[in-house]
Design a protein around this motif. Structure first.
Motif, PDB file in Angstrom:
ATOM      1  N   UNK A   1      40.640 -12.493 -67.170  1.00  0.00           N
ATOM      2  CA  UNK A   1      41.558 -13.076 -67.146  1.00  0.00           C
ATOM      3  C   UNK A   1      42.015 -13.836 -66.679  1.00  0.00           C
ATOM      4  N   UNK A   2      41.434 -13.862 -65.230  1.00  0.00           N
ATOM      5  CA  UNK A   2      40.977 -13.745 -63.716  1.00  0.00           C
ATOM      6  C   UNK A   2      40.287 -15.514 -63.754  1.00  0.00           C
ATOM      7  N   UNK A   3      39.384 -14.902 -63.958  1.00  0.00           N
ATOM      8  CA  UNK A   3      38.263 -15.580 -64.401  1.00  0.00           C
ATOM      9  C   UNK A   3      38.306 -16.694 -65.444  1.00  0.00           C
ATOM     10  N   UNK A   4      38.914 -16.555 -66.392  1.00  0.00           N
ATOM     11  CA  UNK A   4      38.889 -17.897 -67.766  1.00  0.00           C
ATOM     12  C   UNK A   4      40.152 -18.640 -66.186  1.00  0.00           C
TER      13      UNK A   4
ATOM     14  N   UNK B   1      45.979 -18.685 -72.900  1.00  0.00           N
ATOM     15  CA  UNK B   1      44.992 -19.071 -73.206  1.00  0.00           C
ATOM     16  C   UNK B   1      43.872 -18.258 -72.875  1.00  0.00           C
ATOM     17  N   UNK B   2      43.875 -17.498 -71.802  1.00  0.00           N
ATOM     18  CA  UNK B   2      42.554 -16.796 -71.487  1.00  0.00           C
ATOM     19  C   UNK B   2      43.046 -15.482 -72.774  1.00  0.00           C
TER      20      UNK B   2
ATOM     21  N   UNK C   1      39.696 -14.457 -74.364  1.00  0.00           N
ATOM     22  CA  UNK C   1      39.138 -12.674 -74.186  1.00  0.00           C
ATOM     23  C   UNK C   1      39.752 -11.136 -74.752  1.00  0.00           C
ATOM     24  N   UNK C   2      40.743 -11.488 -75.672  1.00  0.00           N
ATOM     25  CA  UNK C   2      41.034 -10.585 -76.372  1.00  0.00           C
ATOM     26  C   UNK C   2      40.245 -10.830 -77.868  1.00  0.00           C
ATOM     27  N   UNK C   3      39.839 -12.252 -78.235  1.00  0.00           N
ATOM     28  CA  UNK C   3      39.394 -12.932 -79.056  1.00  0.00           C
ATOM     29  C   UNK C   3      37.936 -11.729 -78.783  1.00  0.00           C
TER      30      UNK C   3
ATOM     31  N   UNK D   1      47.876 -24.603 -77.794  1.00  0.00           N
ATOM     32  CA  UNK D   1      47.040 -23.610 -77.276  1.00  0.00           C
ATOM     33  C   UNK D   1      46.170 -23.846 -76.788  1.00  0.00           C
ATOM     34  N   UNK D   2      45.522 -24.011 -75.327  1.00  0.00           N
ATOM     35  CA  UNK D   2      43.972 -23.962 -75.425  1.00  0.00           C
ATOM     36  C   UNK D   2      44.277 -25.900 -75.044  1.00  0.00           C
ATOM     37  N   UNK D   3      45.157 -26.367 -74.583  1.00  0.00           N
ATOM     38  CA  UNK D   3      45.758 -27.805 -74.444  1.00  0.00           C
ATOM     39  C   UNK D   3      44.600 -28.346 -76.002  1.00  0.00           C
TER      40      UNK D   3
END
Ligand code: NAP
Length: 518
Positions: free
Chosen positions: A84-87, A97-98, A102-104, A290-292
């Motif tokens: 999540x941090x990298x995302x 959004x991250x 990632x969870x997807x 979401x995700x802009x």
């Protein structure tokens, strides 16, 4: 300090040669990573996948391959915080959004792991019954689906580096086909970290997964007749790749997931302030922000009864007023920046283009005051709502996908006109319809079916229980006709079909049954 991304080819991590592409943090514009694929031997990657990865995967049953996916999902989940941090540092926007990305990825791997378990000890699928072909009771035929003996090449878009990489890899690996995966260069860091976790955990057999961390170079010139290219990205790139030598001259299979002008239709019966009205308003705002708004499934066209458009605009305005644009990780920020400087340029230019036919009724595409960001830094954009007076006359709204936080209000008169407006998009990934009017829902559901990959039918009984419009579920097909690329991914077992060869066997019916269907 920037991270040097390497490609994973022939079971080795390989750094490309200069010049390098730089990857940026969209909240700060700081360089975070660099990568190059120059000098990487793509022909060797194909040979390794075909000669080593493919045979190893084909020697396994669906259950065994499913177990690999389960282990991948677990290994990635164990490092979720790091991912999540990298995302967030390389394109994801907010923490939410991250997580969505990632969870997807881990969720889709887990879903296909359980499908593998269900398919069990088999290594091929039986497609239909063994049937008679002549008057002879002995002679018959059956269809099987067996793994193709090539490579699954996955080329992904910048907006879902995690989900895009692993929703495709999950299906190919379960089918028994080795993968060469290529994330978009601008956000490749997350995919690189995830592939690294999977490789370090020594889950997969050699040659099963290779990574091209950056530009494709001459990668696709290697596509042969047993290979498959699954592409996600813009319609222009999709058209270019579809016309390459591999697909055209050697019949490499191609699946294209391209841009899409998705829609949401409000039924004529839905009253302001009802539950369904709120569902609709929330869905539109979620998809815009979401995700802009950088989601292939985002709602771009908001189609509502002409006599309800003013009320809807007011409700959307109230909801959009609560959106807080800000730097990734800033407390209170509900919408992050766009992923790259060029996305921001395209967004501004695109909104201006649409606004000539559908004026802006909320927000600004040029001015924004993000929280937690250094003055003048970051690729931020505020949400913008447009409105067209005549839905079908506003061509641009149906022709140009502006990949950011923007949607356009479009009025309709009756159900047939609503169908025509949805269809005017030329093929979409998904359209949502909110109504309690069964006749309207039926007309819409059947009328827009041919123009969509997925249709979400929402009435008051499921308004508080549904998944979101933009969420792609592994159980259901993802893809859309026409301008959406004409492709189809996922859909549970259906997704395996792209990586399997359907072969018709004919002969001694009893023998066919015994050898191939038990
Ligand atoms: P893009 O510019 O078309 O790039 C997509 C991918 O293609 C990237 O990995 C890119 O690599 C690669 N690529 C570009 N030119 C290539 C070439 N000549 N040969 C081989 N590979 C090539 O699209 P994008 O800007 O990343 O993504 C945004 C678009 O994707 C939007 O239109 C969105 O709607 C669509 N999208 C669709 C879906 C879906 O499921 N339908 C999902 C997400 C996004 P480089 O980055 O190295 O150039």
């Amino acid at each position: 300090m920037t991270v040097l991304l390497k490609s994973y080819i022939q079971d080795n991590w390989i750094a490309g040669e200069a010049p390098f592409s730089t990857l940026y943090d969209p909240s700060t514009e700081a360089a975070v990573a660099e990568t190059s694929t120059r000098g990487v031997d793509f022909a060797a990657a194909f040979a390794h996948a075909r000669g080593v990865g493919g045979p190893a995967l084909r020697a396994m049953s669906f259950a065994e391959r499913g177990a690999l996916l389960k282990a991948m999902s677990k290994a990635l989940y164990a490092q979720r915080e790091h991912l999540l941090d990298v995302a967030m540092k390389n394109g994801a926007g907010t923490r939410g959004d991250a997580k969505f990305d990632v969870d997807g990825a881990t969720g889709t791997l887990a879903y296909y792991a359980s499908l593998g378990k269900r398919l069990g000890d088999a290594s091929h699928l039986v497609d239909g019954e063994v049937g008679g072909l002549t008057q002879s009771a002995r002679f018959g035929g059956v269809h099987l689906r067996v793994p193709r003996e090539g490579v699954a090449v996955h080329v992904n878009a910048f907006n879902f580096p995690a989900w895009g990489t692993f929703e495709k890899a999950a299906v190919a690996l379960l089918a028994g086909v080795p993968v060469i995966t290529k994330p978009a260069t601008s956000t490749a860091w997350l995919a690189y970290e995830m592939v690294k976790i999977v490789i370090d955990a020594e889950i997969l057999p050699p040659g099963a997964l290779q990574l091209v961390a950056g530009s494709a170079g001459d990668l696709l010139t290697n596509l042969g007749g047993q290979d498959m290219l699954a592409f996600t990205g813009s319609a222009d790139t999709g058209a270019l790749l579809r016309g390459g030598d591999g697909p055209v001259a050697r019949s490499a299979r191609v699946n294209v997931e391209a841009d899409s002008l998705n829609a949401a239709v409000l039924g004529p019966d839905v009253e302001p302030d009802s539950d369904l009205w709120h569902w609709f308003v929330n869905a539109v705002v979620l998809e815009m922000t979401q995700k802009a708004g950088q989601k292939c499934t985002a709602i771009r066209r908001v189609i509502a009864p002409a006599d309800k458009l003013n009320d809807l605009q007011e409700s959307l305005t109230d909801a959009l007023d609560r959106v807080v644009v800000g730097a990734a990780g800033t407390s209170g920020a509900t919408m992050g920046p766009l992923a790259t400087a060029s996305q921001l340029r395209d967004y501004r230019e695109g909104v201006a283009h649409l606004a000539e036919q559908a004026p802006i009724v909320y927000g600004s595409h040029t001015e924004v005051s993000p929280v937690g960001a250094e003055e003048g830094k970051g690729y931020f954009a505020g949400p913008v709502l447009l409105r067209a007076a005549d839905a079908l006359a506003a061509d641009r709204v149906h022709d140009r996908e502006v990949f950011g936080p923007v949607a356009t209000l479009l009025p309709y008169g009756d159900a047939d006109e609503a169908v025509a407006i949805v269809a005017r998009g030329g093929g979409s990934l998904v359209t949502s319809v909110a109504s309690n009017d069964r006749s309207f829902l039926k007309t819409l559901g059947l009328g827009i079916g041919a123009w969509n990959g997925r249709v979400m039918i929402i009435d008051k009984k499921v308004a508080d229980q549904s998944t979101s419009h933009g969420m792609v579920l592994p159980q259901l097909v993802h893809g859309g006709p026409g301008r959406a690329g004409g492709g189809e991914e996922l859909g549970g077992e259906r997704g395996l079909g792209f990586y399997l060869q359907r072969v018709a066997l004919q002969g001694n019916r009893a023998l066919l049954e015994k050898l191939f269907t038990k």
